[in-house]
Scaffold this motif. Structure first.
Motif, mmCIF file in Angstrom:
data_model
loop_
_atom_site.group_PDB
_atom_site.id
_atom_site.type_symbol
_atom_site.label_atom_id
_atom_site.label_comp_id
_atom_site.label_asym_id
_atom_site.label_seq_id
_atom_site.Cartn_x
_atom_site.Cartn_y
_atom_site.Cartn_z
ATOM 1 N N MET A 221 0.758 -1.122 0.048
ATOM 2 C CA MET A 221 -0.092 -0.018 0.039
ATOM 3 C C MET A 221 0.959 1.379 -0.058
ATOM 4 S SD MET A 221 -3.574 0.181 0.824
ATOM 5 C CE MET A 221 -3.434 1.808 1.403
ATOM 6 N N GLU A 222 0.422 2.224 -0.852
ATOM 7 C CA GLU A 222 1.347 3.564 -0.722
ATOM 8 C C GLU A 222 0.867 4.398 0.395
ATOM 9 O OE1 GLU A 222 2.032 6.739 -3.946
ATOM 10 O OE2 GLU A 222 0.265 5.871 -4.263
ATOM 11 N N GLU A 223 1.960 4.816 0.936
ATOM 12 C CA GLU A 223 1.731 5.774 2.101
ATOM 13 C C GLU A 223 0.881 7.008 1.947
ATOM 14 O OE1 GLU A 223 3.624 6.890 5.305
ATOM 15 O OE2 GLU A 223 3.084 4.786 5.073
ATOM 16 N N PRO A 224 -0.205 7.026 2.804
ATOM 17 C CA PRO A 224 -0.768 8.444 2.474
ATOM 18 C C PRO A 224 -0.226 9.560 2.509
ATOM 19 C CG PRO A 224 -1.132 7.580 4.876
ATOM 20 C CD PRO A 224 -0.163 6.638 4.074
ATOM 21 N N ILE A 225 -0.536 10.649 1.532
ATOM 22 C CA ILE A 225 0.134 11.725 1.361
ATOM 23 C C ILE A 225 0.332 12.643 2.601
ATOM 24 C CG2 ILE A 225 -1.530 13.133 0.182
ATOM 25 C CD1 ILE A 225 0.687 14.415 -1.586
ATOM 26 N N LEU A 226 -0.929 12.580 3.280
ATOM 27 C CA LEU A 226 -1.262 13.352 4.603
ATOM 28 C C LEU A 226 -1.734 12.633 5.744
ATOM 29 C CD1 LEU A 226 -0.992 16.445 5.531
ATOM 30 C CD2 LEU A 226 -3.235 16.747 4.461
ATOM 31 N N HIS B 298 -9.613 16.826 19.236
ATOM 32 C CA HIS B 298 -9.743 16.195 20.282
ATOM 33 C C HIS B 298 -9.041 14.553 19.997
ATOM 34 C CE1 HIS B 298 -10.777 15.098 24.832
ATOM 35 N NE2 HIS B 298 -9.563 14.648 24.408
ATOM 36 N N ASP B 299 -7.614 14.175 19.867
ATOM 37 C CA ASP B 299 -7.160 13.006 19.442
ATOM 38 C C ASP B 299 -7.954 12.526 18.301
ATOM 39 O OD1 ASP B 299 -5.873 10.631 20.017
ATOM 40 O OD2 ASP B 299 -7.297 9.859 20.940
ATOM 41 N N VAL B 300 -7.577 13.278 17.330
ATOM 42 C CA VAL B 300 -7.975 13.104 15.760
ATOM 43 C C VAL B 300 -6.818 12.409 14.885
ATOM 44 C CG1 VAL B 300 -8.798 13.821 13.519
ATOM 45 C CG2 VAL B 300 -9.980 14.533 15.772
ATOM 46 N N SER B 301 -7.112 11.238 14.575
ATOM 47 C CA SER B 301 -6.325 10.669 13.416
ATOM 48 C C SER B 301 -7.079 10.423 12.205
ATOM 49 C CB SER B 301 -5.903 9.258 13.955
ATOM 50 O OG SER B 301 -4.937 9.223 15.198
ATOM 51 N N LEU B 302 -6.217 10.882 11.057
ATOM 52 C CA LEU B 302 -6.694 10.911 9.799
ATOM 53 C C LEU B 302 -5.698 10.731 8.774
ATOM 54 C CD1 LEU B 302 -9.510 11.172 7.980
ATOM 55 C CD2 LEU B 302 -8.785 13.663 8.046
ATOM 56 N N ALA B 303 -5.940 9.638 7.723
ATOM 57 C CA ALA B 303 -5.104 9.435 6.628
ATOM 58 C C ALA B 303 -5.604 9.738 5.441
ATOM 59 C CB ALA B 303 -4.243 8.298 6.661
ATOM 60 N N ILE B 304 -4.849 10.916 4.534
ATOM 61 C CA ILE B 304 -5.386 11.130 3.418
ATOM 62 C C ILE B 304 -4.594 10.446 2.177
ATOM 63 C CG2 ILE B 304 -6.096 13.105 1.900
ATOM 64 C CD1 ILE B 304 -7.341 13.538 4.528
ATOM 65 N N ASP B 305 -5.449 9.826 1.401
ATOM 66 C CA ASP B 305 -4.482 9.185 0.301
ATOM 67 C C ASP B 305 -4.133 9.980 -0.736
ATOM 68 O OD1 ASP B 305 -4.407 6.485 1.251
ATOM 69 O OD2 ASP B 305 -6.458 6.052 0.611
ATOM 70 N N ARG B 306 -2.988 9.743 -1.565
ATOM 71 C CA ARG B 306 -2.682 10.577 -2.677
ATOM 72 C C ARG B 306 -3.580 10.700 -3.856
ATOM 73 N NH1 ARG B 306 3.063 11.612 -2.777
ATOM 74 N NH2 ARG B 306 3.218 10.362 -1.201
ATOM 75 N N GLY B 307 -4.019 11.769 -4.217
ATOM 76 C CA GLY B 307 -5.158 11.900 -5.239
ATOM 77 C C GLY B 307 -6.575 11.889 -4.922
ATOM 78 N N GLU B 308 -6.795 11.621 -3.321
ATOM 79 C CA GLU B 308 -8.007 11.733 -2.692
ATOM 80 C C GLU B 308 -8.814 13.100 -2.675
ATOM 81 O OE1 GLU B 308 -10.049 9.019 0.747
ATOM 82 O OE2 GLU B 308 -8.058 9.909 1.262
ATOM 83 N N PHE B 309 -10.066 13.014 -2.717
ATOM 84 C CA PHE B 309 -11.006 14.190 -2.576
ATOM 85 C C PHE B 309 -11.496 13.972 -1.294
ATOM 86 C CE2 PHE B 309 -12.647 17.954 -4.862
ATOM 87 C CZ PHE B 309 -13.397 18.571 -3.942
ATOM 88 N N VAL B 310 -11.317 14.573 -0.342
ATOM 89 C CA VAL B 310 -12.000 14.374 1.129
ATOM 90 C C VAL B 310 -12.664 15.660 1.312
ATOM 91 C CG1 VAL B 310 -11.543 13.991 3.642
ATOM 92 C CG2 VAL B 310 -10.220 12.873 2.165
#
Ligand SMILES: Nc1ncnc2c1ncn2[C@@H]1O[C@H](COP(=O)(O)OP(=O)(O)O)[C@@H](O)[C@H]1O
Ligand SMILES: [Mg+2]
Length: 231
Positions: A1-6, A25-37
């Motif tokens: 799996m590619e590393e998330p960009i952010l 408050h204690d937020v974790s979020l991974a954004i994939d390369r090229g994703e639209f969130v």
């Protein structure tokens, strides 16, 4: 799996005003390369604070943010500013345009900072301003523009350098509903054609159709994540 960009890893940001308010408050979020969130949620739920943490405009009290392999916690303020210039386009909720520069000059500025020649920068800036429907206002100062027009200058400034990641805080908030939809469509087009990653904060549910994933914030936490098909 590619590393998330952010990636935000357990980020927390609180404000102390007599009582302590946990904006994020204690937020974790991974954004994939090229994703639209799309990030939604009620007013005061922490959307702007989270976006500023993701951009490195604000530092978390705990946790970290990683952009393209670089941990913000390892960077000085200058190092963070440089990373931001190179990789992030940010559309501020209240525009943050430079008041004594024209619309064109506001968009030219980051291009010059990125090393583009004056002529090329002006050409690119003019073209992006046309794309956002402001070709006829390029020599106006921000104070001579409506809120919606200033918002579009702010969008043009963020998009012009073609940053790897575009972070936008309520970018359609000052536009009428048709102009808002057109802008969201432009974001999606840029996202699909150039592979840039978008994280857009908005409480307009109509923008959901443009997103790969919808993240719902509430009380400083992620309350829900909805993956949309079609990528
Ligand atoms: N500079 C600040 N000082 C004190 N409290 C703040 C500050 N910025 C945000 N907050 C508080 O943090 C919470 C989240 O704010 P914000 O991230 O702006 O939410 P949203 O963008 O979802 O409306 C709110 O309760 C807000 O009042
Ligand atoms: Mg906000």
């Amino acid at each position: 799996m590619e590393e998330p960009i952010l990636r935000a890893v357990s980020v927390t940001r609180a404000y102390h005003l007599g009582e302590t308010i946990y904006a994020v408050h204690d937020v974790s979020l991974a954004i994939d390369r090229g994703e639209f969130v799309l990030v939604t949620g009620p007013s005061g739920s922490g959307k702007t604070t989270l976006l500023h943490l993701l951009a490195g405009l604000d530092r978390p009290m705990s946790g970290d943010v990683i952009l393209d392999g670089t941990r913000y916690s390892r960077l000085s303020e200058n190092g963070l500013a440089k990373l931001r210039r190179e990789k992030i386009g940010f559309v501020f909720q209240f525009f943050n345009l430079i008041p004594h520069l024209t619309a064109l000059e506001n968009v030219v500025l980051p291009l010059r900072l990125a090393g583009m020649s004056p002529a090329q920068a002006r050409e690119r800036a003019r073209s992006v301003l046309e794309t956002v429907g402001l070709g006829h206002r390029i020599n106006h100062l921000p104070g001579q523009l409506s809120g919606g027009e200033q918002q579009r200058v702010a969008v043009a400034r963020a998009l012009a350098p073609r940053p790897a990641v575009v972070l936008a805080d309520e970018p359609t908030g000052n536009l009428d509903s048709n102009a808002g939809l057109a802008l969201a469509g432009l974001f999606r087009k840029v996202n699909q054609e150039q592979g840039q990653t978008f994280v857009v904060v908005s409480h307009d549910p109509r923008l959901e159709e443009f997103a790969d994933r919808v993240v719902v914030m509430g009380d400083g936490r992620i309350q829900d994540v909805r993956v949309r098909g079609g990528r």
